[in-house]
Design a protein around this motif. Sequence first.
Motif, mmCIF file in Angstrom:
data_model
loop_
_atom_site.group_PDB
_atom_site.id
_atom_site.type_symbol
_atom_site.label_atom_id
_atom_site.label_comp_id
_atom_site.label_asym_id
_atom_site.label_seq_id
_atom_site.Cartn_x
_atom_site.Cartn_y
_atom_site.Cartn_z
ATOM 1 N N ALA A 1 21.651 -12.195 -25.218
ATOM 2 C CA ALA A 1 22.170 -13.302 -26.182
ATOM 3 C C ALA A 1 22.705 -12.748 -27.422
ATOM 4 O O ALA A 1 23.661 -13.278 -28.021
ATOM 5 C CB ALA A 1 20.868 -13.795 -26.484
ATOM 6 N N HIS B 1 20.798 -20.726 -29.671
ATOM 7 C CA HIS B 1 21.697 -21.204 -29.044
ATOM 8 C C HIS B 1 21.608 -22.648 -27.951
ATOM 9 O O HIS B 1 22.365 -22.957 -27.273
ATOM 10 C CB HIS B 1 21.778 -20.146 -27.634
ATOM 11 C CG HIS B 1 22.297 -18.726 -28.145
ATOM 12 N ND1 HIS B 1 23.502 -18.665 -28.260
ATOM 13 C CD2 HIS B 1 21.624 -17.606 -28.310
ATOM 14 C CE1 HIS B 1 23.876 -17.193 -28.593
ATOM 15 N NE2 HIS B 1 22.564 -16.848 -28.820
ATOM 16 N N MET C 1 16.694 -17.944 -28.725
ATOM 17 C CA MET C 1 17.436 -18.729 -27.725
ATOM 18 C C MET C 1 17.634 -20.248 -28.173
ATOM 19 O O MET C 1 18.240 -20.689 -27.927
ATOM 20 C CB MET C 1 16.366 -18.712 -26.529
ATOM 21 C CG MET C 1 16.245 -17.098 -25.802
ATOM 22 S SD MET C 1 17.907 -16.254 -25.795
ATOM 23 C CE MET C 1 18.714 -17.185 -24.456
ATOM 24 N N ASN D 1 20.416 -13.566 -19.634
ATOM 25 C CA ASN D 1 20.827 -14.106 -20.702
ATOM 26 C C ASN D 1 19.983 -13.970 -22.127
ATOM 27 O O ASN D 1 20.716 -13.519 -22.983
ATOM 28 C CB ASN D 1 20.330 -15.472 -20.477
ATOM 29 C CG ASN D 1 21.574 -16.511 -19.680
ATOM 30 O OD1 ASN D 1 22.691 -16.051 -19.622
ATOM 31 N ND2 ASN D 1 21.477 -17.600 -19.272
ATOM 32 N N PRO E 1 27.506 -15.089 -25.305
ATOM 33 C CA PRO E 1 26.657 -16.339 -25.327
ATOM 34 C C PRO E 1 26.035 -16.579 -23.953
ATOM 35 O O PRO E 1 26.315 -16.006 -22.826
ATOM 36 C CB PRO E 1 27.651 -17.747 -25.390
ATOM 37 C CG PRO E 1 29.017 -16.897 -25.879
ATOM 38 C CD PRO E 1 28.732 -15.293 -25.384
#
Length: 313
Positions: A66, A144, A141, A62, A70
């Motif tokens: 990123a 997000h 992060m 992830n 997503p």
Amino acid sequence: MRVLLALGGNAMTAADGSATPDAQLAAVGVAMEAAARLVAEGHELVITHGNGPQVGNLLVKNELAAHVVPPVPLDWCGAQTQGTLGFAILDALDGALAAAGTTHPVAALVTRTLVDRDDPGFTHPTKPIGRYLAEDQAKAMVAHGQVWEDRGDKGWRRVVASPEPLEVVDVEPIRALLAAGHVVVAAGGGGIPVVRGDDGRLRGVEAVIDKDLTAALLARTLDADVLVIATDVDHAAVDWGTPQQRDLGRVSLAEMRRHTESGQFASGSMGPKVDAATRFVEGGGPRAVITSLTHITEAVEGGFGTVIEPEIS
């Protein structure tokens, strides 16, 4: 007997912590040799398992991707690892059963666990997961929607909610599979965390549920005769790391409570396992055992490991 076998994360990786696919498959193979012995003895078996290293692997992916795609939310990570580990366990268990000279139907179920949407962990998350990152990487992060904390010299680390498991949503399919004679793999990683909305619908949430607490809940719900929490030591111990260290054998629920209240079990290691084992017995379970995979058969019969019972005669 109906046995709920809860495999720790060490059962899913190599002894040195390696989590390569080959290392994971080899470790699962060893664990399933122990599980096959229980089935060969005639016991009904439900298997739960940890998924920390596997989810950690997905979290790194992830982070690295990123800026391209997503990040996958934690409930999706849980579902993916349940599927991956489930199929690995089934293959290994089929082989172990054949080597033991028996056959048995096996099934893995992607399993949801209900939590309270008002759990305080969602407002003030405290459970650290994943690796440490530099500030700029962590803030990418955060953009997000994730929560990260500055942990000083080590860097930044993500924190999430770790809510109490309230209900294993998919328990009826588990019952049906058991009634049809299957060994069932279910509730991996504590289950996929879901909450119920005002409209009654379930939806996944970003959280990590303690796998051993879900194992205890599932064992109580299924009226298991014994909950076995498999770890990398033969016994729980008091006065750990001191000259007075003492392994615990058969103990009453009251004695185990006293040890817990005196702070004998570390929150990051044996504590959650002892908590889960005592909860099962407190909820009416006949016996819970904490021990290593090597001694699973003796543990189920109550002859090895740290055996917690309502009373010791």
